[in-house]
Write a protein that holds these residues in place. Structure first.
Motif, PDB file in Angstrom:
ATOM      1  N   MET A 112       0.742  -1.177  -0.136  1.00  0.00           N
ATOM      2  CA  MET A 112      -0.145   0.062  -0.056  1.00  0.00           C
ATOM      3  C   MET A 112       1.042   0.990   0.041  1.00  0.00           C
ATOM      4  SD  MET A 112      -3.114  -0.619  -0.074  1.00  0.00           S
ATOM      5  CE  MET A 112      -4.580  -2.480   0.187  1.00  0.00           C
ATOM      6  N   ARG A 113       2.073   1.476   0.845  1.00  0.00           N
ATOM      7  CA  ARG A 113       2.966   2.677   1.114  1.00  0.00           C
ATOM      8  C   ARG A 113       3.906   2.789  -0.217  1.00  0.00           C
ATOM      9  NH1 ARG A 113       2.004   6.253   3.774  1.00  0.00           N
ATOM     10  NH2 ARG A 113      -0.143   5.590   5.076  1.00  0.00           N
ATOM     11  N   ARG A 143       1.914   2.052  -2.978  1.00  0.00           N
ATOM     12  CA  ARG A 143       1.058   2.565  -4.221  1.00  0.00           C
ATOM     13  C   ARG A 143       0.942   3.639  -3.894  1.00  0.00           C
ATOM     14  NH1 ARG A 143      -3.562  -1.572  -4.712  1.00  0.00           N
ATOM     15  NH2 ARG A 143      -2.419  -2.869  -5.955  1.00  0.00           N
ATOM     16  N   LEU A 144       1.601   3.986  -2.754  1.00  0.00           N
ATOM     17  CA  LEU A 144       0.898   5.342  -2.316  1.00  0.00           C
ATOM     18  C   LEU A 144       2.164   6.883  -3.085  1.00  0.00           C
ATOM     19  CD1 LEU A 144       0.162   7.958  -0.749  1.00  0.00           C
ATOM     20  CD2 LEU A 144       1.717   8.054   0.721  1.00  0.00           C
ATOM     21  N   LYS A 166      -5.076  -2.757 -11.403  1.00  0.00           N
ATOM     22  CA  LYS A 166      -7.140  -2.628 -11.887  1.00  0.00           C
ATOM     23  C   LYS A 166      -6.826  -3.855 -12.182  1.00  0.00           C
ATOM     24  CE  LYS A 166      -8.785   1.324 -11.985  1.00  0.00           C
ATOM     25  NZ  LYS A 166      -8.956   2.646 -12.770  1.00  0.00           N
ATOM     26  N   GLY A 204      -5.892  16.117 -14.083  1.00  0.00           N
ATOM     27  CA  GLY A 204      -5.583  14.964 -12.708  1.00  0.00           C
ATOM     28  C   GLY A 204      -4.438  14.598 -11.895  1.00  0.00           C
ATOM     29  N   LYS A 256      -1.249   0.840 -13.499  1.00  0.00           N
ATOM     30  CA  LYS A 256      -1.861   1.612 -12.891  1.00  0.00           C
ATOM     31  C   LYS A 256      -3.406   0.810 -13.455  1.00  0.00           C
ATOM     32  CE  LYS A 256      -2.805   5.876 -11.049  1.00  0.00           C
ATOM     33  NZ  LYS A 256      -3.109   7.615 -11.793  1.00  0.00           N
ATOM     34  N   ASP A 266      -9.351  15.403 -13.958  1.00  0.00           N
ATOM     35  CA  ASP A 266      -9.533  13.214 -13.242  1.00  0.00           C
ATOM     36  C   ASP A 266     -10.053  12.700 -14.432  1.00  0.00           C
ATOM     37  OD1 ASP A 266      -8.430  11.063 -12.477  1.00  0.00           O
ATOM     38  OD2 ASP A 266      -9.070  11.363  -9.773  1.00  0.00           O
ATOM     39  N   ASN A 267     -11.501  13.192 -14.080  1.00  0.00           N
ATOM     40  CA  ASN A 267     -13.086  12.103 -14.819  1.00  0.00           C
ATOM     41  C   ASN A 267     -13.342  13.397 -15.329  1.00  0.00           C
ATOM     42  OD1 ASN A 267     -15.564  10.939 -15.884  1.00  0.00           O
ATOM     43  ND2 ASN A 267     -13.951   9.528 -14.972  1.00  0.00           N
TER      44      ASN A 267
END
Lengths: 509, 325
Positions: free
Chosen positions: B1-2, B4-5, B323, B265, B319, B198-199
């Motif tokens: 997780m770290r 990915r940050l 997903k 984004g 990314k 972003d979107n």
């Protein structure tokens, strides 16, 4: 909340037309406080139009909408949300690069003086998610979490706005079983707090697991509102498909579809699966055989076709063509194995509207031959004229732009395109959708003709009548899983529907 | 997780790393490179590019692009010089008029982009031709600025000791960068810029004021750009219709090297400032080297840009992989 059971939303006689279609025709819908109300219907039944009118994407033509007894009209989804009707869509409409916490609070961030109070945002986001039994690091970007968690974040955002009505449009299509359970628990808690929930899904098991009432729409018309407990699955399906099975149903028999002695298998699938999309799946398609895929929308019919044609790659199982193992991993590869695919959505996946009929027909033939072995203009014209005549395509001339043809004729152009390739297996995904009866009959005739020639056809349709009519074997799909296979004499609409109505195992992807 | 940050921060971290590496290699290779004067000169020589890059950062984070900035710099300079030399309009008023013209162009472009749903690339291309053409209509030649106030502003500076001074326009750049960073991080407007980039469709469905924000972004950018044009005319003490040719591309380069994703984004004002500094460093190193033609600057910038684009591509691919897991 005290008023549980009171009417929250009342829709009466709601109509909405689009050019050429009556998408909603005098539809009624009633939602009570503290209830989960499933909205059911096949493709084109009007579910999404109803939601879009309710949330202000489309304007209504006539009819009334009352929220808590007062007239209601939303000018946009934002307006609807501010008036208490929030929607969580199937595709997640959040911001993947921003943090989870920011996704919940953007647009209404707590401020400290002139500054955004990031501490409060992160703290409140954490609280909001804990309510949904979710403990994650809310400062991470949304995209680092699974679709299921993103879905929960979308719900957390909506709940935090304090909606009166929550619309869940196919929220479970990408969730696994445990995630679904979690979502259902949340739905039940919200329901107990007095929220009204409109739940749209294709999974019958989920409808029976969660909902209190069911409203069925068909072809834009209101079929009825039922208490879930009082409506057996079988009846629900018959209402959605519009077949009253109580009346004696005379099976048309399988007069056309019976095959002469079984032939050599062309393609065999053994335990082919795609994780998250399709359960392991067996299928055999013989030469000169029309195999049907029956099932409700979202049951995995198109997914099977896409696997066969190499658009999606399977994650497990083996495929054989002519008894030799193959890996079909791209459409190009599939074409080289003599497989052709007429997609469901001919507008976006099939026809190229700005090219002429001739160009549309010879396109894949050319790509198959490669760039350097051109097909002479004369030959192209010969091929095109042959198919225009054979399929009775109504065109002014072969150089007409394909986009200007009617739906049925566009479909025929696509058929011609793939027939020109002389495929050994032709996959037809809803070939008769949106075309008139005459064209339907012709396409049916054509299928029989191809069969005579010894070609295999995989026929996908939501119209059971057609399946019964044309297929010599039918695989039945439900919730992304093959639940049965019937052949020859046994094929009847009733048999297919009974199989579909059987209690599911509850197993989810 | 770290891990990915940190993935989100990879572009800006690599920007910072590149800056340090370039600076150290310059300091080791050339005598006198590691001095306060050289460092301060980075700010002085690139102040107007930096100021424009601040506005461009807003635009690119929102998923847009603005090609009109170079022309607008020329237009502002020519307009300013002409108003000062040919009319009696007081200098403060001239500054105001110049900023107003910039704002008007930005407002017009933003409105076209939002209301007619036209691609920013085309709309700002129109703006680019319009502004460049108008500056030639006003004057074909370079017009010198001799106004008292402008001369005094251009000379105003903060002494840093050792005879090194930080001129007013360099200070303007630093202050504007700080304000820009604050807006991006601590205001709703700033966060909405990220959301739109972003979107956009999601941002709309989430009830964010997409149209208003977009128009505002282009208005602000053009206003900042007009300010950049004024700084440029202070720096050169002239208004020249050919000024800032190709500047838009330098600015976009600085922003992208600064870690802002061209797809929108993601991005940081801090990154943009370092990006501008990197462009300046490359130039300085070439100057110190002495034998190389200054055109090598462009070659190195091209290579660096290529590396950063590949890095962005790699992150985007990662990314999608994540997903699909």
């Amino acid at each position: 909340m005290p008023d549980i059971g009171n009417v929250l939303l009342e829709i009466r006689g709601l109509s909405r037309s689009f050019p050429g279609v009556k998408a909603l025709d005098a539809v009624d819908f009633t939602l009570r406080r503290g209830e989960i109300h499933a909205l059911m219907g096949e493709n084109g039944a009007g579910k999404s139009t109803l939601i879009k009118v309710l949330t202000g994407v489309h304007k209504k033509n006539s009819g009334s909408i009352k929220l808590e007894g007062k007239g209601f009209e939303a000018s946009s989804p934002m307006d609807a949300a501010s008036k208490g009707i929030s929607t969580v869509y199937q595709e997640i409409n959040l911001l993947p690069n921003l943090s989870v916490a920011e996704n919940i609070f953007i647009g209404r961030q707590p401020m400290k003086g002139f500054n955004i109070d990031w501490k409060a945002i992160n703290m409140n986001a954490k609280k909001a998610l804990v309510k949904l039994n979710l403990e994650i690091d809310v400062t991470l970007p949304l995209s680092s979490f699974s679709t299921a968690i993103q879905q929960m974040v979308a719900i957390a955002r909506v709940i935090d706005i304090r909606a009166k009505i929550l619309i869940l449009d196919e929220p479970t299509s990408s969730l696994d079983m445990a995630e679904c359970e979690n979502l259902f628990k949340t739905m039940n808690r919200l329901k107990e707090e007095g929220m009204g929930i409109i739940f749209i899904t294709h999974f019958l098991d989920q409808v029976y697991e969660t909902s209190d009432r069911i409203t069925v729409l068909r072809n834009g018309q209101f079929i009825g509102e039922y208490k879930t407990a009082e409506l057996p699955r079988f009846r629900l399906i018959s209402k959605m498909l519009g077949k009253e099975l109580e009346q004696e149903m005379v099976s048309p028999g399988n007069t056309q579809g019976d095959t002469p002695a079984r032939k050599e298998p062309f393609m065999t699938l053994n335990n082919v699966e795609k994780k998250g999309v399709l359960f392991p799946f067996d299928l055999e398609i013989c030469e000169g055989e029309v195999v049907g895929l029956a099932g409700l929308l979202g049951s995995g019919r198109t997914e099977v076709a896409k696997l066969l044609f190499g658009i999606n790659r399977p994650t497990g199982g083996t495929m054989e063509i002519d008894k030799r193992p193959v890996a079909v991993n791209s459409p190009r590869n599939a074409i080289s194995h003599s497989i052709a695919f007429c997609p469901e959505d001919r507008k976006t996946e099939g026809i190229i509207p700005d090219l002429t009929v001739r160009e549309n027909i010879v396109l894949p033939l050319q790509s198959c031959r490669g760039f350097f072995r051109g097909i002479s203009r004369k030959e192209q014209e010969k091929i095109t004229d042959h198919y225009i005549e054979l399929l009775k395509i109504k065109v002014s001339n072969r150089e007409q732009k394909a986009g200007t043809l009617s739906g049925g004729n566009q479909q025929k152009v696509i058929l011609a395109r793939w027939m020109a390739m002389n495929p050994r297996l032709l996959i037809l995904d809803e070939p008769t959708r949106g075309i008139d009866v005459g064209a339907k009959a012709e396409i049916e005739k054509l299928i029989f003709r191809l069969r005579e020639e010894g070609r295999s056809i995989l026929f996908i349709s939501s119209e059971l009548e057609e399946i019964v009519h044309t297929c010599s074997r039918v695989a039945i799909l439900k919730d992304r899983k093959k639940v049965g296979e019937i052949s020859g004499e046994n094929i009847s609409e009733e048999k297919i529907m009974t199989t579909l109505a059987q209690e599911g195992t509850g197993e989810r992807l | 997780m770290r891990f990915r940050l940190s993935q989100k921060n990879i572009p800006i971290l690599s920007t910072f790393l590149v800056f340090i590496l370039l600076y150290l290699s310059g300091a080791f290779a050339y005598k006198g490179f590691f001095s306060l004067r050289v460092f301060i000169n980075l700010f002085i020589d690139n102040a107007f590019v930096g100021i424009i890059a601040i506005g461009m950062t807003f635009v690119i984070i929102s998923g847009g692009i603005d090609l009109s900035v170079g022309s607008l710099v020329a237009f502002t300079g020519v307009l300013c010089a002409n108003l000062l030399s040919r009319t009696d309009i007081p200098p403060y008023m001239v500054i105001f008029i110049c900023l107003l013209c910039g704002a008007a162009l930005g407002l017009a472009m933003g409105s076209l982009i939002h209301f007619l749903e036209m691609p920013p690339f085309l709309v700002t291309l129109v703006g680019m031709f319009l502004a460049r053409g108008l500056s030639f209509v006003i004057s074909l030649d370079s017009v010198p600025i001799r106004n008292e106030l402008f001369l005094s502003i251009s000379k105003a500076s903060i002494p840093l000791g050792n005879g090194i001074r930080l001129p007013a326009y360099a200070v303007t750049f630093i202050i504007m960068a700080l304000i820009g960073a604050y807006i991006l991080h601590y205001t709703r407007f700033g966060r909405n810029i990220y959301a739109i980039g972003d979107n956009e469709k999601s941002a709309l469905l989430m009830g964010l004021p997409v149209g208003r924000t977009k128009i505002f972004i282009y208005t602000i950018n053009s206003t900042i750009c007009a300010a950049g044009g004024l700084v440029y005319s202070l720096y050169t003490l002239a208004g020249y219709p050919l000024a800032g040719t190709g500047l838009e591309l330098d600015v976009i380069t600085a922003v992208v090297i600064g870690g802002t994703l061209l797809t929108g984004g993601v991005g940081f004002m801090e990154g943009t400032v370092i990006g501008v500094m990197i462009l300046g460093l490359i130039q300085t190193i070439i100057t110190f080297q002495g034998n190389l033609s200054t055109w090598w600057t462009k070659v190195f910038i091209g290579i660096l840009l290529c590396i950063f684009i590949l890095l962005q591509r790699y992150i985007a691919a990662r990314k999608i992989q994540d997903k699909n897991k």
